[in-house]
Write a protein that holds these residues in place. Structure first.
Motif, mmCIF file in Angstrom:
data_model
loop_
_atom_site.group_PDB
_atom_site.id
_atom_site.type_symbol
_atom_site.label_atom_id
_atom_site.label_comp_id
_atom_site.label_asym_id
_atom_site.label_seq_id
_atom_site.Cartn_x
_atom_site.Cartn_y
_atom_site.Cartn_z
ATOM 1 N N ALA A 124 -99.669 5.091 4.375
ATOM 2 C CA ALA A 124 -100.228 3.817 3.914
ATOM 3 C C ALA A 124 -99.345 2.650 4.349
ATOM 4 C CB ALA A 124 -100.381 3.830 2.400
ATOM 5 N N GLU A 125 -98.038 2.798 4.197
ATOM 6 C CA GLU A 125 -97.119 1.722 4.552
ATOM 7 C C GLU A 125 -97.204 1.371 6.033
ATOM 8 O OE1 GLU A 125 -93.447 3.331 3.051
ATOM 9 O OE2 GLU A 125 -93.874 2.677 0.996
ATOM 10 N N VAL A 126 -97.275 2.383 6.881
ATOM 11 C CA VAL A 126 -97.382 2.147 8.329
ATOM 12 C C VAL A 126 -98.692 1.436 8.662
ATOM 13 C CG1 VAL A 126 -97.672 3.304 10.567
ATOM 14 C CG2 VAL A 126 -95.861 4.040 9.008
ATOM 15 N N ARG A 127 -99.788 1.875 8.069
ATOM 16 C CA ARG A 127 -101.103 1.303 8.373
ATOM 17 C C ARG A 127 -101.269 -0.112 7.826
ATOM 18 N NH1 ARG A 127 -100.968 6.363 8.897
ATOM 19 N NH2 ARG A 127 -102.408 7.528 10.217
ATOM 20 N N ALA A 128 -100.662 -0.403 6.708
ATOM 21 C CA ALA A 128 -100.800 -1.722 6.090
ATOM 22 C C ALA A 128 -99.870 -2.763 6.708
ATOM 23 C CB ALA A 128 -100.527 -1.615 4.592
ATOM 24 N N ASP A 129 -98.761 -2.347 7.247
ATOM 25 C CA ASP A 129 -97.730 -3.256 7.746
ATOM 26 C C ASP A 129 -98.262 -4.121 8.895
ATOM 27 O OD1 ASP A 129 -95.473 -4.515 8.797
ATOM 28 O OD2 ASP A 129 -94.232 -2.706 8.713
ATOM 29 N N PRO A 130 -98.245 -5.458 8.735
ATOM 30 C CA PRO A 130 -98.720 -6.330 9.808
ATOM 31 C C PRO A 130 -97.939 -6.190 11.112
ATOM 32 C CG PRO A 130 -98.599 -7.559 7.748
ATOM 33 C CD PRO A 130 -97.930 -6.222 7.511
ATOM 34 N N ALA A 131 -96.707 -5.717 11.044
ATOM 35 C CA ALA A 131 -95.896 -5.544 12.247
ATOM 36 C C ALA A 131 -96.121 -4.184 12.903
ATOM 37 C CB ALA A 131 -94.412 -5.720 11.912
ATOM 38 N N ARG A 132 -96.914 -3.330 12.277
ATOM 39 C CA ARG A 132 -97.140 -1.998 12.841
ATOM 40 C C ARG A 132 -98.622 -1.804 13.125
ATOM 41 N NH1 ARG A 132 -93.350 1.347 8.841
ATOM 42 N NH2 ARG A 132 -93.254 3.018 10.355
ATOM 43 N N MET A 133 -99.344 -1.034 12.329
ATOM 44 C CA MET A 133 -100.753 -0.763 12.621
ATOM 45 C C MET A 133 -101.691 -1.889 12.191
ATOM 46 S SD MET A 133 -101.048 3.355 12.096
ATOM 47 C CE MET A 133 -102.574 3.517 13.009
ATOM 48 N N ASN A 134 -101.305 -2.683 11.209
ATOM 49 C CA ASN A 134 -102.008 -3.904 10.824
ATOM 50 C C ASN A 134 -103.504 -3.701 10.563
ATOM 51 O OD1 ASN A 134 -102.146 -6.589 10.133
ATOM 52 N ND2 ASN A 134 -101.997 -7.343 12.230
ATOM 53 N N LYS A 135 -103.823 -2.736 9.718
ATOM 54 C CA LYS A 135 -105.228 -2.428 9.425
ATOM 55 C C LYS A 135 -105.939 -3.532 8.648
ATOM 56 C CE LYS A 135 -105.378 1.483 11.550
ATOM 57 N NZ LYS A 135 -106.248 1.699 12.709
ATOM 58 N N GLY A 136 -105.205 -4.391 7.948
ATOM 59 C CA GLY A 136 -105.829 -5.534 7.292
ATOM 60 C C GLY A 136 -106.426 -6.486 8.314
ATOM 61 N N ALA A 137 -105.669 -6.753 9.369
ATOM 62 C CA ALA A 137 -106.170 -7.605 10.447
ATOM 63 C C ALA A 137 -107.358 -6.946 11.135
ATOM 64 C CB ALA A 137 -105.072 -7.895 11.459
ATOM 65 N N GLY A 138 -107.288 -5.642 11.307
ATOM 66 C CA GLY A 138 -108.402 -4.935 11.947
ATOM 67 C C GLY A 138 -109.692 -5.047 11.150
ATOM 68 N N ALA A 139 -109.574 -4.981 9.826
ATOM 69 C CA ALA A 139 -110.757 -5.118 8.976
ATOM 70 C C ALA A 139 -111.324 -6.530 9.052
ATOM 71 C CB ALA A 139 -110.417 -4.745 7.535
#
Length: 181
Positions: A124-139
């Protein structure tokens, strides 16, 4: 593997976009990172955002459905996190929240699904992190691309099927003895 993923170019708009970001902050730090990524993506396109919080991922589709009926948002972003536990509750929350968002999307709502469904906190931390997977931006980007498609193809239509025009309704009304307007 994230470096091999393809992302569409950022959506562009000639008039403002208004997004609702619905956030389930059960894991506050993860939710905050998802929100930061979504806000940054919206800001980059010039969109404005309103953020609401709901108790959990299961409430996200209902909140978005209510907002759609009672407000005037162009698109919606659902953000939250579900981490597998020891019971089948995980499966219910993942499946039903996703299904609810999909059904709203099939009704014509422009929704980006940013509900993380993961095995552990580290994922979760990796996917949520804006500097890493940034899934919030993707959504947010997904919602914005759907808004762009909606605008490209015209105004949303009400219902499906044949709708007679006003003249046909007037003629039909007069043929049955109804007074002329």
């Amino acid at each position: 593997m994230a470096d091999t993923e393809y992302s569409l170019p950022r959506a562009e708009f000639d008039k403002p976009v208004k997004l609702l970001i619905a956030l389930a902050p059960f894991y506050r730090d993860i939710a905050d990172n998802l929100l930061a990524g979504a806000r940054a993506e919206a800001d980059a396109t010039g969109a404005t955002c309103e953020v609401i919080e709901v108790p959990g991922a299961l409430e996200l589709p209902a909140a978005i459905g209510i907002a759609h009926r009672l407000s005037n948002f162009d698109g919606y972003v659902a953000l939250g996190c579900v981490i597998r536990g020891e019971t089948t509750h995980y499966d219910t929350v993942c499946n039903d929240s996703s299904r609810g968002l999909t059904l709203l999307g099939l009704q014509g709502l422009c929704i980006g699904n940013g509900i993380l469904t993961v095995e552990n906190r580290e994922q979760a931390e990796v996917r949520a992190d804006p500097a890493r997977m940034n899934k919030g931006a993707g959504a947010a980007a997904a919602a914005l691309h759907l808004v762009a498609l909606t605008r490209r193809w015209g105004a949303p239509r009400k219902g499906v099927g044949f709708l007679p025009d006003a003249e046909e309704l007037r003629i039909a009304g007069t043929s049955k003895g109804a007074p002329k307007a």
